[in-house]
Every structure is written in structure tokens, then in C-alpha cells.
Enzyme design. Structure first.
Site, PDB file in Angstrom:
ATOM      1  N   HIS A  92     -93.275 -14.073  14.855  1.00  0.00           N
ATOM      2  CA  HIS A  92     -92.964 -15.451  15.103  1.00  0.00           C
ATOM      3  C   HIS A  92     -91.894 -16.014  14.158  1.00  0.00           C
ATOM      4  O   HIS A  92     -91.733 -15.244  13.402  1.00  0.00           O
ATOM      5  CB  HIS A  92     -94.364 -16.366  15.067  1.00  0.00           C
ATOM      6  CG  HIS A  92     -94.776 -16.204  13.813  1.00  0.00           C
ATOM      7  ND1 HIS A  92     -95.923 -15.335  13.256  1.00  0.00           N
ATOM      8  CD2 HIS A  92     -94.433 -16.626  12.667  1.00  0.00           C
ATOM      9  CE1 HIS A  92     -96.284 -15.486  12.172  1.00  0.00           C
ATOM     10  NE2 HIS A  92     -95.392 -16.322  11.438  1.00  0.00           N
TER      11      HIS A  92
HETATM   12  C1  T46 Z   1     -96.243 -16.327   8.455  1.00  0.00           C
HETATM   13  C2  T46 Z   1     -96.747 -15.137   7.802  1.00  0.00           C
HETATM   14  C3  T46 Z   1     -96.134 -14.388   6.992  1.00  0.00           C
HETATM   15  C4  T46 Z   1    -104.498 -21.484   9.781  1.00  0.00           C
HETATM   16  O1  T46 Z   1    -105.478 -21.839  10.417  1.00  0.00           O
HETATM   17  N1  T46 Z   1    -103.937 -22.014   8.642  1.00  0.00           N
HETATM   18  C5  T46 Z   1    -102.743 -21.564   8.234  1.00  0.00           C
HETATM   19  O2  T46 Z   1    -102.348 -22.120   7.135  1.00  0.00           O
HETATM   20  C6  T46 Z   1    -102.278 -20.172   8.567  1.00  0.00           C
HETATM   21  C7  T46 Z   1    -101.196 -19.588   7.851  1.00  0.00           C
HETATM   22  C8  T46 Z   1    -102.959 -19.588   9.677  1.00  0.00           C
HETATM   23  N2  T46 Z   1    -103.849 -20.089  10.304  1.00  0.00           N
HETATM   24  C9  T46 Z   1    -104.853 -19.747  11.408  1.00  0.00           C
HETATM   25  C10 T46 Z   1    -103.907 -19.226  12.834  1.00  0.00           C
HETATM   26  C11 T46 Z   1    -104.452 -18.019  13.150  1.00  0.00           C
HETATM   27  O3  T46 Z   1    -105.717 -18.545  13.986  1.00  0.00           O
HETATM   28  O4  T46 Z   1    -105.187 -18.225  11.011  1.00  0.00           O
HETATM   29  C12 T46 Z   1    -104.983 -17.376  12.266  1.00  0.00           C
HETATM   30  C13 T46 Z   1    -103.878 -16.197  11.870  1.00  0.00           C
HETATM   31  O5  T46 Z   1    -102.607 -16.743  11.692  1.00  0.00           O
HETATM   32  P1  T46 Z   1    -101.240 -15.707  12.427  1.00  0.00           P
HETATM   33  O6  T46 Z   1    -101.672 -15.055  13.320  1.00  0.00           O
HETATM   34  O7  T46 Z   1    -100.266 -16.941  12.303  1.00  0.00           O
HETATM   35  O8  T46 Z   1    -101.072 -14.864  10.905  1.00  0.00           O
HETATM   36  P2  T46 Z   1     -99.773 -14.018  10.735  1.00  0.00           P
HETATM   37  O9  T46 Z   1    -100.221 -13.049   9.534  1.00  0.00           O
HETATM   38  O10 T46 Z   1     -99.318 -13.264  11.981  1.00  0.00           O
HETATM   39  O11 T46 Z   1     -98.824 -14.959   9.862  1.00  0.00           O
HETATM   40  C14 T46 Z   1     -98.824 -15.866   8.919  1.00  0.00           C
HETATM   41  C15 T46 Z   1     -98.530 -17.285   8.927  1.00  0.00           C
HETATM   42  O12 T46 Z   1     -99.106 -17.791  10.142  1.00  0.00           O
HETATM   43  C16 T46 Z   1     -97.010 -17.328   9.245  1.00  0.00           C
HETATM   44  O13 T46 Z   1     -96.788 -18.715   9.052  1.00  0.00           O
HETATM   45  O14 T46 Z   1     -95.070 -16.780   8.162  1.00  0.00           O
HETATM   46  O15 T46 Z   1     -98.236 -15.048   7.901  1.00  0.00           O
END
Ligand code: T46
Length: 136
Positions: free
Chosen positions: A49
Site C-alpha cells: 500500500h
Molecule cells: C505501514 C506499514 C509499515 C490499526 O488498527 N491501527 C494502526 O495504527 C495500524 C498501523 C493498523 N491497524 C490495523 C489495520 C489492519 O486491520 O491493523 C491491521 C494490520 O494492518 P496492515 O495490514 O495495514 O499492516 P501492514 O504491516 O501491512 O502495514 C503497516 C501499516 O498499516 C502501514 O501504515 O506503512 O505497516
């Protein structure tokens, strides 16, 4: 190169090492949110993303991982394996995180609260967004 590694000062003595990070000083924004990622599965990449209005610094506290950064024109891969360096992730950078070691711990400092509407999670949409920015 589209990556920017920020080097933090390590304060070492016989008891160990300490790294202090101050918002607006050692990193280029005030910190509004901190999250960390643990129990990573080495075979399951994350990210895929970009953000339109979010600055972050990613620090690998333990172990290592690789991060692909893509601005729509150039792709770079960075190895994160040093807890005294932070990878700056500005707006409009597509990121993919992979090759986590099983002990990997990632700490992320962000300048905004969590906002799911700030994510672009489709690569074609990201390219369209980048194109519309360069045209406008
Ligand atoms: C990024 C990379 C480096 C939340 O509820 N609060 C939060 O602050 C974050 C970051 C995530 N979430 C929830 C959203 C999803 O349901 O946690 C779950 C996993 O998030 P995501 O799939 O976006 O995780 P990554 O590791 O793919 O990405 C994260 C960050 O979301 C993103 O901003 O830059 O780490």
C-alpha cells in the site's frame, strides 16, 4: 534512490546500548502514533500500500527484514537490520515488507493517527494517483 535512512545516536556503555528518538529532532515530524509488529511470518509479506498523507519512520528493533519502496517510477529494496537506523517513509511511496527473520520486531513512528481512508491498497490505483499528481 528513494529511500532515506536516518541514523540515530547509540549511547553505549558496559551495561548495554540506549537509543533515544525525539519527535521533531531526530526524526522530521512530531510523533502522534506508535505501533509495533511482532510474531512475523517469514513467508508472509506485508504492506502493499501507499499513504497520501502520512509520514512514518520504520525501525527494525530485532532481526531483519527487507522493504521495497516504489514511487511509481523507481523501486529500491532496503535491508533493515540495525536498530539504530530508521527508514523514512514519506507520502506516496508504495511499500512491501518481506523476508522477515522469525525474531523480527518492527517499530513504526507516525505523524498521524490511524486513518484507513489514507491507504491506497491497489497498485494500479497507486500508479493512477501518481500520474494524476504529476499532471496536476
Ligand atoms: C505501514 C506499514 C509499515 C490499526 O488498527 N491501527 C494502526 O495504527 C495500524 C498501523 C493498523 N491497524 C490495523 C489495520 C489492519 O486491520 O491493523 C491491521 C494490520 O494492518 P496492515 O495490514 O495495514 O499492516 P501492514 O504491516 O501491512 O502495514 C503497516 C501499516 O498499516 C502501514 O501504515 O506503512 O505497516
Amino acid at each position: 534512490m528513494i529511500q532515506e535512512l536516518i541514523k540515530f545516536k547509540k549511547i553505549s556503555d558496559s551495561r548495554g546500548e540506549l537509543v533515544a528518538i525525539e519527535g521533531g529532532k531526530s526524526i522530521p515530524f512530531d510523533i502522534q502514533r506508535i505501533y509495533y509488529i511482532t510474531q512475523l511470518n517469514p513467508s508472509l509479506p506485508r504492506g502493499y500500500h501507499s499513504h497520501t498523507d502520512l509520514k512514518q519512520v520504520m525501525i527494525c528493533l530485532r532481526g531483519s527484514c527487507k522493504v521495497i519502496l516504489d514511487n511509481g517510477k523507481t523501486r529500491n529494496e532496503v535491508l533493515l537490520n540495525d536498530c539504530s537506523s530508521g527508514l523514512f517513509l514519506g507520502e506516496n511511496i508504495w511499500r512491501e515488507m518481506h523476508s522477515f527473520t522469525s525474531d523480527c520486531i518492527i517499530l513504526v513512528l507516525a505523524n498521524r493517527f490511524y486513518d484507513p481512508s489514507d491507504y491506497i491498497r491497489n497498485y494500479d490505483d497507486f500508479l493512477k494517483h501518481m500520474k494524476s499528481m504529476s499532471n496536476g
